[in-house]
Design an enzyme around this catalytic site. Structure first.
Site, PDB file in Angstrom:
ATOM      1  N   TYR A 141       0.824  -1.209   0.000  1.00 26.40           N
ATOM      2  CA  TYR A 141       0.000   0.000   0.000  1.00 26.40           C
ATOM      3  C   TYR A 141       0.861   1.263   0.000  1.00 26.40           C
ATOM      4  CZ  TYR A 141      -4.255  -2.712   0.894  1.00 26.40           C
ATOM      5  OH  TYR A 141      -5.305  -3.589   0.797  1.00 26.40           O
ATOM      6  N   LYS A 190       2.270 -15.468   2.640  1.00 27.67           N
ATOM      7  CA  LYS A 190       2.201 -16.238   1.393  1.00 27.67           C
ATOM      8  C   LYS A 190       3.639 -16.640   1.063  1.00 27.67           C
ATOM      9  CE  LYS A 190      -0.011 -17.839  -2.263  1.00 27.67           C
ATOM     10  NZ  LYS A 190      -0.998 -18.949  -2.192  1.00 27.67           N
ATOM     11  N   ASP A 223      -4.255 -17.843   1.835  1.00 25.86           N
ATOM     12  CA  ASP A 223      -5.439 -18.467   1.209  1.00 25.86           C
ATOM     13  C   ASP A 223      -6.067 -19.499   2.147  1.00 25.86           C
ATOM     14  OD1 ASP A 223      -3.046 -19.790   0.760  1.00 25.86           O
ATOM     15  OD2 ASP A 223      -3.465 -20.327  -1.319  1.00 25.86           O
ATOM     16  N   ASP A 247      -5.933  -6.146   5.572  1.00 25.80           N
ATOM     17  CA  ASP A 247      -7.075  -5.381   5.069  1.00 25.80           C
ATOM     18  C   ASP A 247      -8.169  -6.331   4.599  1.00 25.80           C
ATOM     19  OD1 ASP A 247      -8.654  -3.302   4.140  1.00 25.80           O
ATOM     20  OD2 ASP A 247      -7.557  -3.074   2.252  1.00 25.80           O
ATOM     21  N   ASP A 251     -12.062  -7.664   6.673  1.00 26.62           N
ATOM     22  CA  ASP A 251     -13.427  -7.548   6.143  1.00 26.62           C
ATOM     23  C   ASP A 251     -14.106  -8.919   6.165  1.00 26.62           C
ATOM     24  OD1 ASP A 251     -12.921  -4.850   5.576  1.00 26.62           O
ATOM     25  OD2 ASP A 251     -14.003  -4.927   3.675  1.00 26.62           O
TER      26      ASP A 251
END
Ligand code: IPM
Ligand code: MG
Length: 356
Positions: A141, A190, A223, A247, A251
């Site tokens: 970001y 990851k 994942d 982020d 959610d």
């Protein structure tokens, strides 16, 4: 004691929910004998409209001079063009960076009376009490962004970069929090693909081995974590992860509760001022209608009392008041159960304030 709170109401439902947060803060002040003075400042779309900038320098100054920052939300359809040179989100990202707020705490708990609001079956939600610690000022970001064109057409890139020091400081906070909770720490990465993730994994493993050997430490690919948050959410205690994964996963985790409307967050740095905001956005579709759920902001006020003002007892009083209001069925439409009347933003705020 007297404390100064910077109030950045922002856009959409921001001002409505912040008003209820302040109402509850005043109730805390009256009950426990503290004074909370406020200084309002602009951020996001309203700041663009007023000053041309999403984060005026004066706003950063006001925040720096305060004990803590309470923020509503930024953004809305009026400023939605992703190609516009100034966008409300830049205000929020810029403020986190300017205040050095590298650790974002997003707790997710499912109050039993809300189990029916979740899209998951109630038995899956048993024991859900997790805390995501999201790295907030680094990674993709904030890395260099490029956009250019060659023979093949346009291309774009976002750089994801992390240093050892950035990883250590946020994992340390997560590990301390895990120690004060149920002692389990999950690093999400990851590492089968990304070099940054491999660095996260080696730095975090070493830190935990040397300094927090008492923790049950594990790592999980992002994942798999996305799947496990639905398959066995009760497994998690503290999750620590990089900016973008955090982020996205928060959610998803919010949906365990069925609504973003009850989830608070705290953004902390090295000492200094903390920033407290609901994890939901500006919800322009319901702005100005008195329908927004103020509980996420009110619970953010509780986090502020605990983490920035050292008022743990007062924080717990706010959290108990919120539980009592949920149990009394005084809720906004987003979490109302069949047969329950949807109350207004202010009614819910009044009910919490009355129970502090
Ligand atoms: C959040 C939001 C922000 C983020 C946006 C508005 C920049 O999605 O707080 O999660 O991505 O950090
Ligand atoms: Mg987000």
């Amino acid at each position: 004691m007297e404390y100064t709170i910077a109030v950045l109401a922002g856009d959409g439902v921001g001002p409505e929910v912040v008003a209820e947060g302040l109402k509850v803060l005043d109730a805390v002040g009256a009950r426990y004998g503290h004074r909370f003075s406020r200084r309002e400042a602009l951020i996001g779309g309203i700041a663009i409209d007023t000053t041309g900038l999403p984060l005026p320098a004066e706003t950063i100054e006001v925040c720096r001079q305060s004990n803590a920052v309470l923020l509503g939300a930024v953004g809305g359809p009026k400023w939605d063009d992703p190609n516009a040179p100034v966008r409300p989100e830049q205000g929020l990202l810029g403020l986190r960076k300017a205040l050095g707020l590298f650790a974002n705490l997003r707790p997710v708990t499912v109050h039993p009376v809300l189990a029916g609001a979740s899209p998951l079956r109630p038995e899956r939600l048993e024991g859900v009490d997790l805390l995501v610690v999201r790295e907030l000022t680094g990674g993709i970001y904030f890395g260099e962004k490029r956009r250019d064109r060659n023979e093949a057409g346009e291309w774009a890139s976002d750089l994801c970069i992390y240093s050892e020091a950035e990883i250590v400081r946020v994992v340390r906070i997560a590990a301390e929090l895990a120690r004060s909770r149920n002692g389990r720490l999950t690093l999400v990465d990851k590492a089968n693909v990304l070099e940054t993730s491999r660095l996260w994994r080696s730095v975090a493993s070493r830190l935990v081995r040397d300094t927090y050997p008492d923790l049950a430490f594990e790592y999980l690919l992002v994942d798999t974590c996305a799947m496990d948050l639905l398959r066995r959410p009760g497994h998690f205690d503290v999750i620590v992860t990089e900016n973008m994964f955090g982020d996205i996963l928060t959610d998803e985790a919010a949906m365990l509760v069925g609504s973003m409307g009850t989830l608070p967050s705290a953004s902390l740095g090295e000492g200094g001022v903390g920033l407290y905001e609901p994890i939901h956005g500006s919800a322009p579709d319901i702005a100005g209608q008195g329908r927004a759920n103020p509980l996420a902001t009110i619970l953010s006020v509780a986090l502020m009392l605990r983490h920035s003002l050292g008022l743990a007892h007062e924080a717990a009083a706010v959290e108990s008041a919120v539980s009592a209001v949920l149990e009394a069925g005084i809720v906004t439409g987003d979490i109302a159960q069949p047969g329950q009347r949807a109350r207004s933003t202010a009614e819910v705020g009044d009910a919490v304030a009355a129970r502090v």
